[in-house]
Design a protein around this motif. Structure first.
Motif, PDB file in Angstrom:
ATOM      1  N   ARG A  91      66.373  33.326  47.011  1.00 30.72           N
ATOM      2  CA  ARG A  91      64.919  33.252  47.163  1.00 30.72           C
ATOM      3  C   ARG A  91      64.539  33.528  48.614  1.00 30.72           C
ATOM      4  NH1 ARG A  91      62.967  27.862  44.537  1.00 30.72           N
ATOM      5  NH2 ARG A  91      64.957  26.986  45.205  1.00 30.72           N
ATOM      6  N   PRO A  92      63.283  33.913  48.873  1.00 32.57           N
ATOM      7  CA  PRO A  92      62.910  34.456  50.187  1.00 32.57           C
ATOM      8  C   PRO A  92      62.602  33.403  51.254  1.00 32.57           C
ATOM      9  CG  PRO A  92      61.037  34.590  48.715  1.00 32.57           C
ATOM     10  CD  PRO A  92      62.187  34.067  47.882  1.00 32.57           C
ATOM     11  N   TYR A  93      63.542  32.490  51.450  1.00 36.26           N
ATOM     12  CA  TYR A  93      63.363  31.444  52.456  1.00 36.26           C
ATOM     13  C   TYR A  93      63.616  31.976  53.867  1.00 36.26           C
ATOM     14  CZ  TYR A  93      63.205  27.660  48.988  1.00 36.26           C
ATOM     15  OH  TYR A  93      62.846  26.826  47.969  1.00 36.26           O
ATOM     16  N   SER A  94      63.056  31.245  54.834  1.00 36.46           N
ATOM     17  CA  SER A  94      63.371  31.535  56.231  1.00 36.46           C
ATOM     18  C   SER A  94      64.784  31.050  56.544  1.00 36.46           C
ATOM     19  CB  SER A  94      62.368  30.848  57.155  1.00 36.46           C
ATOM     20  OG  SER A  94      62.470  29.440  57.034  1.00 36.46           O
ATOM     21  N   GLY A  95      65.229  31.355  57.742  1.00 38.33           N
ATOM     22  CA  GLY A  95      66.582  31.011  58.141  1.00 38.33           C
ATOM     23  C   GLY A  95      67.271  32.276  58.614  1.00 38.33           C
ATOM     24  N   ALA A  96      67.601  32.324  59.867  1.00 46.07           N
ATOM     25  CA  ALA A  96      68.207  33.524  60.438  1.00 46.07           C
ATOM     26  C   ALA A  96      69.020  33.103  61.644  1.00 46.07           C
ATOM     27  CB  ALA A  96      67.138  34.539  60.837  1.00 46.07           C
ATOM     28  N   SER A  97      69.647  34.074  62.296  1.00 46.88           N
ATOM     29  CA  SER A  97      70.462  33.768  63.464  1.00 46.88           C
ATOM     30  C   SER A  97      70.384  34.935  64.441  1.00 46.88           C
ATOM     31  CB  SER A  97      71.913  33.526  63.036  1.00 46.88           C
ATOM     32  OG  SER A  97      72.713  33.165  64.134  1.00 46.88           O
ATOM     33  N   TYR A  98      70.480  34.615  65.728  1.00 45.24           N
ATOM     34  CA  TYR A  98      70.528  35.664  66.747  1.00 45.24           C
ATOM     35  C   TYR A  98      71.330  35.173  67.937  1.00 45.24           C
ATOM     36  CZ  TYR A  98      67.456  33.392  70.152  1.00 45.24           C
ATOM     37  OH  TYR A  98      66.951  32.536  71.099  1.00 45.24           O
ATOM     38  N   THR A  99      71.809  36.121  68.730  1.00 47.62           N
ATOM     39  CA  THR A  99      72.375  35.836  70.050  1.00 47.62           C
ATOM     40  C   THR A  99      71.760  36.827  71.022  1.00 47.62           C
ATOM     41  OG1 THR A  99      74.248  37.321  69.707  1.00 47.62           O
ATOM     42  CG2 THR A  99      74.570  34.995  69.130  1.00 47.62           C
ATOM     43  N   ILE A 100      71.724  36.439  72.297  1.00 45.24           N
ATOM     44  CA  ILE A 100      71.103  37.297  73.296  1.00 45.24           C
ATOM     45  C   ILE A 100      71.896  37.214  74.595  1.00 45.24           C
ATOM     46  CG2 ILE A 100      69.480  35.551  74.151  1.00 45.24           C
ATOM     47  CD1 ILE A 100      67.342  37.896  74.041  1.00 45.24           C
ATOM     48  N   SER A 101      72.099  38.346  75.212  1.00 45.24           N
ATOM     49  CA  SER A 101      72.904  38.395  76.440  1.00 45.24           C
ATOM     50  C   SER A 101      72.061  37.986  77.646  1.00 45.24           C
ATOM     51  CB  SER A 101      73.455  39.804  76.644  1.00 45.24           C
ATOM     52  OG  SER A 101      72.404  40.695  76.981  1.00 45.24           O
ATOM     53  N   LYS A 102      72.708  37.804  78.775  1.00 42.19           N
ATOM     54  CA  LYS A 102      72.004  37.442  79.999  1.00 42.19           C
ATOM     55  C   LYS A 102      71.010  38.516  80.419  1.00 42.19           C
ATOM     56  CE  LYS A 102      75.692  34.492  81.813  1.00 42.19           C
ATOM     57  NZ  LYS A 102      76.688  34.285  82.903  1.00 42.19           N
ATOM     58  N   GLY A 137      69.253  40.306  78.296  1.00 44.57           N
ATOM     59  CA  GLY A 137      68.175  40.424  77.321  1.00 44.57           C
ATOM     60  C   GLY A 137      68.474  41.300  76.125  1.00 44.57           C
ATOM     61  N   ARG A 138      69.699  41.768  75.969  1.00 44.93           N
ATOM     62  CA  ARG A 138      70.066  42.523  74.766  1.00 44.93           C
ATOM     63  C   ARG A 138      70.435  41.537  73.665  1.00 44.93           C
ATOM     64  NH1 ARG A 138      70.495  47.848  75.759  1.00 44.93           N
ATOM     65  NH2 ARG A 138      70.542  48.462  77.967  1.00 44.93           N
ATOM     66  N   TYR A 139      69.967  41.806  72.459  1.00 46.54           N
ATOM     67  CA  TYR A 139      70.108  40.828  71.388  1.00 46.54           C
ATOM     68  C   TYR A 139      70.773  41.449  70.160  1.00 46.54           C
ATOM     69  CZ  TYR A 139      65.578  43.133  70.796  1.00 46.54           C
ATOM     70  OH  TYR A 139      64.570  44.070  70.733  1.00 46.54           O
TER      71      TYR A 139
END
Length: 418
Positions: free
Chosen positions: A108-119, A121-123
């Protein structure tokens, strides 16, 4: 070990600045509300000079990361059913960076995600939308580049239903409610189609512009599917979410019925073939709906709470629900608990109703479904109880269960289609 925060409420996710002079963290003052929204704080490394830097930003903040120069903090948030990465200065200026962070729930279309970002600013982030489950993407300064396409072999020969964003007014107080309408693949505007109202759980969560295998499967079988964010949903600010504080279910029912009214005005929607389903909090609202109206041909109530009195005494978090969702213990507030319990309205139900729950569900235990099923049978309402062996609250955690769940729901709906 030295304690450096002491307010009444949780402080968590501490992140030390690159120069080791400050700590950023999340938290809120606990006011025993049903929904409590994280704010972003910065303090000196020794705990002095605590400042809230997200004052005025009325969305829930998560997943914080310092930029390499210590002048910016990156974070993740949901707004109107969309998950984004943003940045905030130490003076509180917010700037969106990228959207379409994909929900990690396949069904189902729930929220919830993940990210990382470098010093610098590249993600990298989980990228997804209504067209695809979460893949991996990367970017810089607002751009995004998809890296993986894990389901290409499937989608190359499958046609997905179009997904349209819709807004409408609630009949209760004219508040604007957001939803999404999934079309059957190969839609023909000259035909009439049945409509399924699919209701999210939580209740303090949100649906959005995200992939949903379950709704696409319903659509593939010839149904339009409406999913919405009624009052109580997150991603619209804390006041909207707390419209159901100590008042759930309530006018969220009106929000949902207004959505159906809005969609059935279309010539290609068959107003004589309406169906409703939802799980967990959506199961609460589905069982509430059939106790309030008989406009739906059939209903499927998945993993519901039916009786708040029993629920707060044996669900998996007995120290929480009576305190945050009610004014006190059930024996001191019997009338309030039962007023908000779908079991109190089971005598009104005429809609053929299936219940569907995992046998190892500790959040909404099987006994909740059994109570409603017994009431329906005593009331001579056509009903069925589906018990899923080995399944917990996340019924669709096993792909085979997801397919079995959708097949059971559509078989029940097909049976009562006119």
């Amino acid at each position: 070990m030295t304690q450096i925060t002491d307010r009444f409420g949780p402080d968590f996710s501490p992140k030390v600045s690159p120069d080791k002079t400050k700590i950023a963290f999340l938290g809120y003052d606990d006011k025993f509300l049903g929904y409590q929204q994280n704010s972003l704080y910065v303090m000196d490394i020794d705990g002095d000079n605590v400042q809230v830097i997200s004052q005025g930003f009325d969305r829930n903040i998560s997943n914080i990361t310092w930029r390499g120069d210590g002048k910016i903090i990156y974070f993740q948030y949901d707004s109107e059913g969309m998950t984004r990465i943003a940045s905030i200065t130490l003076s509180g200026k917010v700037k969106d960076i990228v959207d379409e962070l994909g929900g990690l729930s396949l069904g189902r279309p729930y929220s919830g995600a993940s990210y990382t970002i470098s010093k610098s600013g590249r993600y990298a982030f989980t990228y997804g939308n209504v067209h695809n489950p979460a893949d991996l993407a990367s970017g810089f300064n607002g751009a995004k580049r998809r890296i993986t396409d894990l389901n290409k072999d499937l989608f190359d020969y499958k046609t997905l239903g179009k997904v349209e964003e819709v807004w409408y007014e609630s009949s209760y107080d004219k508040k604007r409610i957001q939803g999404w309408l999934v079309y059957p693949p190969n839609f023909d505007s000259s035909k009439k189609y049945p409509l399924v109202l699919e209701i999210h759980g939580g209740p303090f969560t949100n649906y959005g512009f995200r992939f949903t295998a379950e709704c696409q499967l319903f659509a593939s079988k010839g149904y339009f599917v409406l999913y919405t964010n009624p009052r109580g949903s997150t991603s619209y600010g804390k006041d909207f979410a707390n419209l159901i504080h100590h008042n759930y279910p309530s006018q969220d029912y009106d929000d949902l019925m207004s959505g159906v009214d809005h969609i059935v005005e279309r010539d290609y929607i068959d107003g004589d073939n309406l169906f409703v389903t939802g799980g967990s909090g959506g199961g609460v609202l589905t069982s509430w709906i059939v106790g309030k109206t008989d406009r739906f041909n059939a209903a499927v109530v998945a993993k519901p709470v039916i009786n708040w009195y029993s629920f707060v005494l044996y669900a998996d978090n007995i120290s929480f629900f009576y305190k945050y969702w009610f004014k006190g213990m059930p024996w001191n507030n019997l009338e309030e608990y039962m007023r908000r319990s779908p079991i109190s309205y089971v005598g009104n139900v005429k809609t053929p109703t299936m219940l569907l729950t995992g046998e190892d569900d500790y959040r909404t235990p099987m006994a909740e479904s059994e109570q409603f099923y017994a009431g329906l049978k005593l009331n001579k309402v056509e009903s069925m109880l589906v018990r899923i062996p080995g399944a917990s609250h996340g019924i669709a955690a096993r792909p085979s269960n997801l397919i079995a769940k959708v097949n059971a729901i559509t078989a029940w709906f097909d049976k009562y289609k006119k």
